[in-house]
Design a protein around this motif. Structure first.
Motif, PDB file in Angstrom:
ATOM      1  N   GLY A 446     -22.821  15.419  20.256  1.00 55.03           N
ATOM      2  CA  GLY A 446     -22.213  14.334  21.018  1.00 55.03           C
ATOM      3  C   GLY A 446     -23.236  13.293  21.422  1.00 55.03           C
ATOM      4  N   MET A 447     -24.365  13.780  21.904  1.00 53.04           N
ATOM      5  CA  MET A 447     -25.406  12.872  22.378  1.00 53.04           C
ATOM      6  C   MET A 447     -25.920  11.971  21.249  1.00 53.04           C
ATOM      7  SD  MET A 447     -28.605  14.182  24.526  1.00 53.04           S
ATOM      8  CE  MET A 447     -28.215  14.773  26.091  1.00 53.04           C
ATOM      9  N   ILE A 448     -26.115  12.563  20.073  1.00 51.03           N
ATOM     10  CA  ILE A 448     -26.604  11.770  18.937  1.00 51.03           C
ATOM     11  C   ILE A 448     -25.561  10.705  18.569  1.00 51.03           C
ATOM     12  CG2 ILE A 448     -27.184  11.850  16.469  1.00 51.03           C
ATOM     13  CD1 ILE A 448     -28.439  14.631  17.028  1.00 51.03           C
ATOM     14  N   ALA A 449     -24.291  11.128  18.475  1.00 52.42           N
ATOM     15  CA  ALA A 449     -23.236  10.175  18.104  1.00 52.42           C
ATOM     16  C   ALA A 449     -23.128   9.055  19.139  1.00 52.42           C
ATOM     17  CB  ALA A 449     -21.901  10.899  17.975  1.00 52.42           C
ATOM     18  N   GLY A 450     -23.148   9.431  20.416  1.00 51.25           N
ATOM     19  CA  GLY A 450     -23.018   8.444  21.493  1.00 51.25           C
ATOM     20  C   GLY A 450     -24.182   7.468  21.493  1.00 51.25           C
ATOM     21  N   ALA A 451     -25.383   8.021  21.308  1.00 53.77           N
ATOM     22  CA  ALA A 451     -26.580   7.176  21.344  1.00 53.77           C
ATOM     23  C   ALA A 451     -26.586   6.192  20.182  1.00 53.77           C
ATOM     24  CB  ALA A 451     -27.821   8.054  21.292  1.00 53.77           C
ATOM     25  N   ILE A 452     -26.238   6.692  18.993  1.00 55.28           N
ATOM     26  CA  ILE A 452     -26.241   5.806  17.815  1.00 55.28           C
ATOM     27  C   ILE A 452     -25.217   4.687  18.009  1.00 55.28           C
ATOM     28  CG2 ILE A 452     -25.665   5.668  15.340  1.00 55.28           C
ATOM     29  CD1 ILE A 452     -26.956   8.439  15.031  1.00 55.28           C
ATOM     30  N   THR A 453     -24.036   5.046  18.505  1.00 52.06           N
ATOM     31  CA  THR A 453     -22.993   4.033  18.718  1.00 52.06           C
ATOM     32  C   THR A 453     -23.458   2.976  19.715  1.00 52.06           C
ATOM     33  OG1 THR A 453     -21.396   5.804  18.412  1.00 52.06           O
ATOM     34  CG2 THR A 453     -20.545   3.749  19.320  1.00 52.06           C
ATOM     35  N   ALA A 454     -23.940   3.434  20.880  1.00 53.46           N
ATOM     36  CA  ALA A 454     -24.352   2.489  21.925  1.00 53.46           C
ATOM     37  C   ALA A 454     -25.491   1.607  21.442  1.00 53.46           C
ATOM     38  CB  ALA A 454     -24.768   3.252  23.180  1.00 53.46           C
ATOM     39  N   LEU A 455     -26.446   2.242  20.754  1.00 55.48           N
ATOM     40  CA  LEU A 455     -27.619   1.507  20.288  1.00 55.48           C
ATOM     41  C   LEU A 455     -27.247   0.494  19.209  1.00 55.48           C
ATOM     42  CD1 LEU A 455     -30.649   1.767  21.018  1.00 55.48           C
ATOM     43  CD2 LEU A 455     -30.950   2.984  18.862  1.00 55.48           C
ATOM     44  N   ALA A 456     -26.419   0.947  18.244  1.00 57.94           N
ATOM     45  CA  ALA A 456     -26.039   0.063  17.138  1.00 57.94           C
ATOM     46  C   ALA A 456     -25.283  -1.150  17.665  1.00 57.94           C
ATOM     47  CB  ALA A 456     -25.181   0.823  16.130  1.00 57.94           C
ATOM     48  N   LEU A 457     -24.342  -0.910  18.585  1.00 55.45           N
ATOM     49  CA  LEU A 457     -23.566  -2.037  19.127  1.00 55.45           C
ATOM     50  C   LEU A 457     -24.478  -2.985  19.898  1.00 55.45           C
ATOM     51  CD1 LEU A 457     -20.322  -0.230  20.365  1.00 55.45           C
ATOM     52  CD2 LEU A 457     -20.459  -1.945  18.565  1.00 55.45           C
ATOM     53  N   THR A 458     -25.356  -2.422  20.740  1.00 55.53           N
ATOM     54  CA  THR A 458     -26.233  -3.271  21.556  1.00 55.53           C
ATOM     55  C   THR A 458     -27.175  -4.080  20.675  1.00 55.53           C
ATOM     56  OG1 THR A 458     -26.114  -1.632  23.308  1.00 55.53           O
ATOM     57  CG2 THR A 458     -27.844  -3.267  23.511  1.00 55.53           C
ATOM     58  N   LEU A 459     -27.783  -3.406  19.669  1.00 58.65           N
ATOM     59  CA  LEU A 459     -28.750  -4.101  18.810  1.00 58.65           C
ATOM     60  C   LEU A 459     -28.072  -5.170  17.953  1.00 58.65           C
ATOM     61  CD1 LEU A 459     -31.217  -1.292  17.673  1.00 58.65           C
ATOM     62  CD2 LEU A 459     -31.540  -3.040  19.437  1.00 58.65           C
ATOM     63  N   SER A 460     -26.786  -4.934  17.621  1.00 59.42           N
ATOM     64  CA  SER A 460     -26.097  -5.943  16.800  1.00 59.42           C
ATOM     65  C   SER A 460     -25.568  -7.084  17.677  1.00 59.42           C
ATOM     66  CB  SER A 460     -24.956  -5.296  16.023  1.00 59.42           C
ATOM     67  OG  SER A 460     -23.953  -4.904  16.932  1.00 59.42           O
ATOM     68  N   GLY A 461     -25.912  -7.045  18.955  1.00 60.98           N
ATOM     69  CA  GLY A 461     -25.517  -8.143  19.841  1.00 60.98           C
ATOM     70  C   GLY A 461     -24.106  -7.987  20.387  1.00 60.98           C
ATOM     71  N   THR A 462     -23.478  -6.812  20.151  1.00 60.32           N
ATOM     72  CA  THR A 462     -22.135  -6.587  20.678  1.00 60.32           C
ATOM     73  C   THR A 462     -22.256  -5.827  22.003  1.00 60.32           C
ATOM     74  OG1 THR A 462     -21.548  -6.241  18.375  1.00 60.32           O
ATOM     75  CG2 THR A 462     -19.818  -5.810  19.991  1.00 60.32           C
ATOM     76  N   ALA A 463     -22.362  -6.562  23.093  1.00 56.25           N
ATOM     77  CA  ALA A 463     -22.533  -5.900  24.390  1.00 56.25           C
ATOM     78  C   ALA A 463     -21.250  -5.195  24.797  1.00 56.25           C
ATOM     79  CB  ALA A 463     -22.944  -6.913  25.446  1.00 56.25           C
ATOM     80  N   THR A 464     -20.099  -5.824  24.478  1.00 55.37           N
ATOM     81  CA  THR A 464     -18.813  -5.214  24.816  1.00 55.37           C
ATOM     82  C   THR A 464     -17.835  -5.387  23.659  1.00 55.37           C
ATOM     83  OG1 THR A 464     -18.006  -7.270  25.797  1.00 55.37           O
ATOM     84  CG2 THR A 464     -19.014  -5.702  27.309  1.00 55.37           C
ATOM     85  N   VAL A 465     -16.889  -4.447  23.543  1.00 54.32           N
ATOM     86  CA  VAL A 465     -15.797  -4.593  22.579  1.00 54.32           C
ATOM     87  C   VAL A 465     -14.518  -4.658  23.397  1.00 54.32           C
ATOM     88  CG1 VAL A 465     -14.581  -3.517  20.655  1.00 54.32           C
ATOM     89  CG2 VAL A 465     -17.067  -3.271  20.851  1.00 54.32           C
ATOM     90  N   GLN A 466     -13.807  -5.766  23.346  1.00 52.65           N
ATOM     91  CA  GLN A 466     -12.600  -5.973  24.171  1.00 52.65           C
ATOM     92  C   GLN A 466     -12.885  -5.693  25.648  1.00 52.65           C
ATOM     93  OE1 GLN A 466      -9.466  -7.029  22.944  1.00 52.65           O
ATOM     94  NE2 GLN A 466     -10.679  -7.426  21.134  1.00 52.65           N
ATOM     95  N   GLY A 467     -14.081  -6.019  26.091  1.00 53.06           N
ATOM     96  CA  GLY A 467     -14.417  -5.825  27.504  1.00 53.06           C
ATOM     97  C   GLY A 467     -15.047  -4.480  27.811  1.00 53.06           C
ATOM     98  N   ILE A 468     -14.987  -3.532  26.854  1.00 52.59           N
ATOM     99  CA  ILE A 468     -15.552  -2.203  27.116  1.00 52.59           C
ATOM    100  C   ILE A 468     -17.017  -2.193  26.688  1.00 52.59           C
ATOM    101  CG2 ILE A 468     -15.292   0.286  26.721  1.00 52.59           C
ATOM    102  CD1 ILE A 468     -12.417  -0.258  25.898  1.00 52.59           C
ATOM    103  N   HIS A 469     -17.894  -1.715  27.575  1.00 52.75           N
ATOM    104  CA  HIS A 469     -19.330  -1.707  27.279  1.00 52.75           C
ATOM    105  C   HIS A 469     -19.667  -0.772  26.119  1.00 52.75           C
ATOM    106  CE1 HIS A 469     -19.329  -3.268  31.422  1.00 52.75           C
ATOM    107  NE2 HIS A 469     -20.430  -3.891  31.056  1.00 52.75           N
ATOM    108  N   ALA A 470     -20.686  -1.187  25.365  1.00 55.96           N
ATOM    109  CA  ALA A 470     -21.144  -0.375  24.230  1.00 55.96           C
ATOM    110  C   ALA A 470     -21.420   1.064  24.665  1.00 55.96           C
ATOM    111  CB  ALA A 470     -22.404  -1.000  23.639  1.00 55.96           C
ATOM    112  N   GLY A 471     -22.071   1.220  25.822  1.00 57.54           N
ATOM    113  CA  GLY A 471     -22.425   2.551  26.314  1.00 57.54           C
ATOM    114  C   GLY A 471     -21.200   3.381  26.653  1.00 57.54           C
TER     115      GLY A 471
END
Lengths: 504, 70
Positions: A446-471
């Motif tokens: 879970g931690m690996i999946a969550g970290a990759i998702t949050a990191l990938a979204l943040t690094l690609s400049g997507t701070a939020t998706v429909q208002g929901i934070h990458a993290g």
């Protein structure tokens, strides 16, 4: 774009008051050290579970409210207006989450003599899983915990840089203040340790509350009340007093509550406070007053930001980060009473900033020493470990300087970034407290999946998706994967072990 | 789930119901977007409602510590 005019309202009294106040705080820390309270590692960092509920509550309050709040969050209020009422809401959300964590973690910490979140992770997942899986969980948790706590530390240096620059009317530039602050924190913490920091925090908590309420009164007197600001903004900038403009704005409000409400209790230093509680009832009693301190502080800071938006409109994003000191300095220039309150406010911000900086940096150094240095040198003596922890503390603090010399984002953005990572330890520390079948394989996947998702979204400049934070998106995925993998791979003896640990 | 002799907030459905309810009310999704009128007691009504909810939220935090945790 108009630039804010800085009136040199304070002369030498500002640095004199600041230095005298910090000297008193250093004395409080040093006094505890002289009394040999810091003689052993256990004492140094946990104050031997001696903290009473009032000191513990005030210390937690002072550790949660920091330079970010006094400088950066009020500035976010300046930019966003009443929509940032999410601020008192997410601050108070920290408390029920802490309650859920504390009601399980305190008894376990006392029974098993655990002092750090990583101690808990080691004990909780130390049975059944393979050694490499548990090492990986510890390493990843360490990265998230240290990252979140370290950002919280360097945000204090940024806040102090802005503060000093404005208060001294540019005489002490931002960069100079950052360096002075970091060196000051190193001296303060090395002399006192956790007990010193906790005692001093309690003093600082009281000064903060008094200084803040005084500041709101002063700003209202000199620039008009919050109601006056509402009237002005209704004409000049109605968006600042209006409800969120889109559904995304509403979703973002919920997401922010989740991000900070879940993230802030997971700071190493906050978990350390929880684990340092003498017993559950000491911790419970802090809830008699802390919720009201939390909302009073957050709401006052938001109102100060909104009054600032009506009094000194038109500041750009980075310039608005200086709004609170600007208001204070301009008020102080107007009348002598405001000047006195201004000096009290200065002590309040120093308190907020220093208390948080000290507790975060101690928490990081003890964690790094325990998890990294002791792993390399298991035979190290107490004395050697304490010395190394002080050296590491100084090095980590100094590491903040190059990062904050050029603050690339607003304090609020740094806050979001730190929590995107920090909340990924939620399943490892919180879910695992209640669900005995959550196992090491589940937590790691879970931690690996969550970290990759949050990191990938943040690094690609997507701070939020429909208002929901990458993290938050990362955490949802993290939790789902953790539960599924745990359910599939858990063995009966792992469940039995966890049940014994969690209910002992 | 492990049996614990003590009362814990997380084990009480009422704690969760009240908590979710108070968070739901503390976010002004039920007001029309981009509005600030009417203004009551010097504040936009929606902000006043949110503020009152936040005060109740703090009371909920204190009560939770005492009612749901023994």
């Amino acid at each position: 774009m108009p630039t804010a005019e800085i009136t040199p309202a304070f002369g030498m009294e500002a640095p004199i008051v600041a230095i005298a106040f910090v000297a008193i705080l250093i004395f409080v820390g040093y006094y505890s050290y002289k009394k040999r309270v810091g003689a052993t590692i256990y004492d140094f960092f946990l104050a031997s579970r001696l903290l009473g509920y009032f000191v513990l509550g005030l210390s937690l309050y002072a550790a949660q409210y920091s330079g970010n709040s006094f400088i950066g969050y009020a500035a976010r209020g300046y930019r966003s207006g009443f929509v940032f009422l999410m601020y008192p809401a997410f601050m108070v959300t920290i408390l029920p989450v802490l309650l859920i964590v504390a009601s399980r973690l305190i008894p376990i910490s006392i029974n098993r003599k655990l002092t750090l979140p990583t101690d808990y992770i080691r004990v909780r997942f130390g049975y059944g899983g393979s050694k490499s899986v548990i090492e990986a969980i510890l390493a990843l948790s360490l990265v998230f915990l240290v990252w979140g706590t370290f950002v919280q530390f360097f945000e204090q240096a940024i806040a102090m840089g802005y503060l000093g620059e404005v208060i001294s009317a540019g005489m002490f530039p931002y960069m100079y203040m950052v360096v002075v602050f970091v060196v000051g924190v190193i001296i303060f913490t090395i002399l006192g340790g956790f007990r010193g920091a906790a005692l001093a925090n309690a003093v600082m908590g009281l000064v903060m509350l008094l200084g803040l309420v005084g500041t709101l009164a002063m700003v209202s007197k000199d620039f008009g009340s919050i109601s006056d600001a509402v009237m002005v903004l209704a004409k000049s900038k109605p968006s600042l007093i209006s409800t969120p403009s889109t559904t995304t704005g509403v979703i973002n409000w919920f997401s922010t509550i989740a991000l900070v409400g879940v993230g802030a209790p997971l700071y190493i230093h906050i978990l350390q406070h929880v684990m340092a509680s003498k017993d559950p009832s000491t911790f419970k009693r802090t809830f008699l007053f802390t919720p009201y301190f939390y909302i009073l502080t957050a709401t006052s800071l938001l109102f100060i930001g909104i009054i600032g938006a009506s009094a000194i409109p038109g500041l750009g994003t980075m310039e608005s980060e200086r709004i609170v000191p600007l208001l204070v300095v301009n008020a102080a220039a107007k009348d002598p009473y405001s000047k006195v309150w201004g000096l009290l406010w200065l002590m309040a911000v120093l308190s907020a900033t220093l208390s948080t900086a000290a507790t975060t940096i101690i928490a990081i150094s003890v964690t790094v020493v325990r998890e990294v240095y002791r792993a390399v040198r298991p035979a190290a003596t107490e004395r050697e470990t304490l010395l190394v922890s002080r050296i590491i503390l100084a090095l980590i603090a100094l590491l903040a300087i190059p990062i904050v010399i050029e603050p690339r984002a607003t304090i609020w953005r740094w806050t979001e970034i730190k929590f995107e990572g920090l909340i990924q330890v939620f399943p490892a520390i919180v879910l695992s407290l209640y669900i005995p079948w959550v196992n090491s394989k589940g937590v790691l996947s879970g931690m690996i999946a969550g970290a990759i998702t949050a990191l990938a979204l943040t690094l690609s400049g997507t701070a939020t998706v429909q208002g929901i934070h990458a993290g938050v998106i990362g955490l949802i995925l993290n939790t789902v994967i953790c539960l599924i993998v745990s359910r599939v791979t858990v063995k009966p003896d792992e469940i039995a072990y966890a049940k014994t640990l969690l209910t002992s | 789930m492990g049996k614990t002799p003590t009362k814990e907030p997380a084990k009480n459905p009422l704690f969760w119901i009240l908590w979710l309810l108070i968070i739901a009310v503390s976010v002004p999704w039920y007001f029309p977007s981009k509005t600030y009128e009417p203004i009551v007691a010097g504040l936009p009504l929606w902000a006043l409602v949110v503020l009152v909810t936040i005060v109740l939220y703090a009371v909920f935090a204190t009560l939770s510590a005492y009612m749901f945790w023994r």
